[in-house]
Scaffold this motif. Structure first.
Motif, short mmCIF file in Angstrom:
data_model
loop_
_atom_site.label_atom_id
_atom_site.label_comp_id
_atom_site.label_asym_id
_atom_site.label_seq_id
_atom_site.Cartn_x
_atom_site.Cartn_y
_atom_site.Cartn_z
N ARG A 134 24.77 -55.14 -36.13
CA ARG A 134 24.21 -53.89 -36.64
C ARG A 134 24.49 -52.77 -35.66
O ARG A 134 24.40 -52.94 -34.45
N VAL B 154 19.85 -59.98 -45.25
CA VAL B 154 19.13 -58.88 -44.59
C VAL B 154 20.12 -57.76 -44.32
O VAL B 154 20.92 -57.83 -43.38
N LYS C 102 19.60 -54.52 -43.62
CA LYS C 102 19.15 -53.35 -42.85
C LYS C 102 20.26 -52.82 -41.93
O LYS C 102 21.00 -53.62 -41.34
N MET D 126 5.24 -65.90 -43.66
CA MET D 126 6.49 -65.63 -42.94
C MET D 126 6.23 -65.56 -41.45
O MET D 126 5.11 -65.28 -41.01
N MET E 67 8.51 -64.81 -37.44
CA MET E 67 9.71 -64.60 -36.65
C MET E 67 9.57 -65.43 -35.39
O MET E 67 8.58 -65.28 -34.66
N ARG F 145 16.18 -65.67 -43.69
CA ARG F 145 16.47 -64.23 -43.65
C ARG F 145 17.64 -63.98 -42.70
O ARG F 145 17.48 -63.94 -41.49
N ILE F 146 18.83 -63.83 -43.28
CA ILE F 146 20.03 -63.77 -42.46
C ILE F 146 20.69 -62.40 -42.52
O ILE F 146 21.05 -61.92 -43.59
N GLY F 147 20.84 -61.77 -41.35
CA GLY F 147 21.51 -60.48 -41.25
C GLY F 147 22.88 -60.57 -40.62
O GLY F 147 23.90 -60.57 -41.29
N GLU F 148 22.90 -60.69 -39.30
CA GLU F 148 24.16 -60.61 -38.55
C GLU F 148 25.20 -61.64 -38.97
O GLU F 148 26.40 -61.34 -39.03
N ILE G 252 10.63 -56.77 -45.05
CA ILE G 252 10.42 -57.73 -43.95
C ILE G 252 10.06 -57.04 -42.64
O ILE G 252 9.90 -57.70 -41.61
N MET H 216 16.45 -67.10 -38.96
CA MET H 216 17.36 -65.97 -38.96
C MET H 216 18.74 -66.49 -38.54
O MET H 216 18.97 -67.69 -38.47
N SER H 217 19.67 -65.56 -38.26
CA SER H 217 21.06 -65.98 -37.98
C SER H 217 21.15 -67.04 -36.89
O SER H 217 21.94 -67.97 -36.99
C1 PLP Z 1 16.54 -58.19 -38.74
C2 PLP Z 1 15.66 -59.25 -39.22
C3 PLP Z 1 16.17 -60.49 -39.67
C4 PLP Z 1 17.66 -60.85 -39.61
O1 PLP Z 1 18.03 -61.11 -38.30
P1 PLP Z 1 19.51 -61.63 -37.94
O2 PLP Z 1 19.38 -62.13 -36.55
O3 PLP Z 1 20.41 -60.45 -38.06
O4 PLP Z 1 19.86 -62.70 -38.90
C5 PLP Z 1 15.27 -61.41 -40.17
N1 PLP Z 1 13.95 -61.17 -40.22
C6 PLP Z 1 13.42 -60.00 -39.78
C7 PLP Z 1 11.95 -59.80 -39.87
C8 PLP Z 1 14.25 -59.02 -39.27
O5 PLP Z 1 13.70 -57.87 -38.82
#
Ligand code: PLP
Length: 239
Positions: free
Chosen positions: A237, A33, A35, A170, A172, A228-231, A80, A212-213
């Protein structure tokens, strides 16, 4: 830590978790992810072996990926974040899949956009936009269908759209330290998948995008197929 070593670490954690719960590693995909992170960061993740990317804003995704991913069959980009109807057209041209479909009028709008776009492409083959239906898992998160009946209705709507193809669900998890609540959100999604599979057996419900993370191991335990991994990949961010 750099992006490549972060990915290596998460990958080994996923491996270990799959082994522990008896799942095939190849059934769990790691999405980066990207973003709010620059194109260079996404490119680094790609060089480290990731080919699935997630973005939450259409314009940002379009600008970031147009140079580096355009025309590359080996990069897959998923939406997403909440999608406004007036951005549907750009979204269809930028993304391979819209995961965050949370309203039936959005499904109809996406289908309309696809009809025009695919007609204009002149191809005689029927083309599809992949979507996933988002299930709302908590009060503080406003997006997503509220319950299984709304998901049934959404599936009916999507089935009536000739250019839309469902590929899964999906969610959250709620923003909380309460792992029980997080696990409940994930097992709810897995249960919804079972019910939808039974009722709409001709559809493909195989993708479960959750984790997620902070909670991806619980998600693997509950059957996630897309993390879905961002941080944990890119660091914090700046927003
Ligand atoms: C930002 C986001 C993520 C990633 O989140 P992290 O905590 O950074 O891993 C995953 N899914 C959605 C829908 C997001 O908006």
């Amino acid at each position: 830590m750099g992006i490549a070593s972060n990915i290596e670490f998460i990958d080994s954690e996923i491996n270990e978790c799959c082994l522990r719960v008896g799942r095939k590693r190849s059934d769990v995909r790691l999405m980066a992810v990207s973003k709010f992170h620059p194109q260079s960061a996404a490119e680094e993740a790609f060089k480290a072996g990731l080919t699935l990317f997630g973005e939450s804003r259409v314009k940002e995704a379009s600008e970031k990926f147009e140079n580096f991913a355009n025309g590359r069959a080996d990069i897959e980009l998923h939406m997403i974040g909440t999608l406004q109807r007036n951005k549907a057209k750009l979204a269809v041209s930028v993304f391979d899949c819209i995961q965050s479909v949370d309203r039936n009028d959005l499904i109809i709008e996406l289908n309309k956009v696809c009809e025009h776009l695919y007609d204009a492409s002149g191809s005689s083959e029927v083309q599809f936009l992949k979507i996933m239906l988002e299930l709302n898992a908590g009060e503080e998160n406003k997006s997503g269908y509220k319950d299984i009946d709304e998901l049934f209705f959404a599936a009916d709507t999507a089935l009536a759209c000739s250019n839309i193809k469902i590929s899964g669900l999906m969610t959250m998890a709620p923003f909380t330290d309460d792992t029980k609540a997080i696990r409940a959100a994930f097992s709810n999604l897995a249960e919804a998948q079972k019910q939808l599979q039974r009722r709409f057996s001709d559809c493909d419900w195989s993708s479960l995008s959750m984790g997620m993370s902070g909670d991806y191991k619980i998600a693997i335990e509950e059957g996630s197929t897309i993390l879905r991994i961002g941080e944990a990949i890119f660091g914090e961010r700046n927003i």
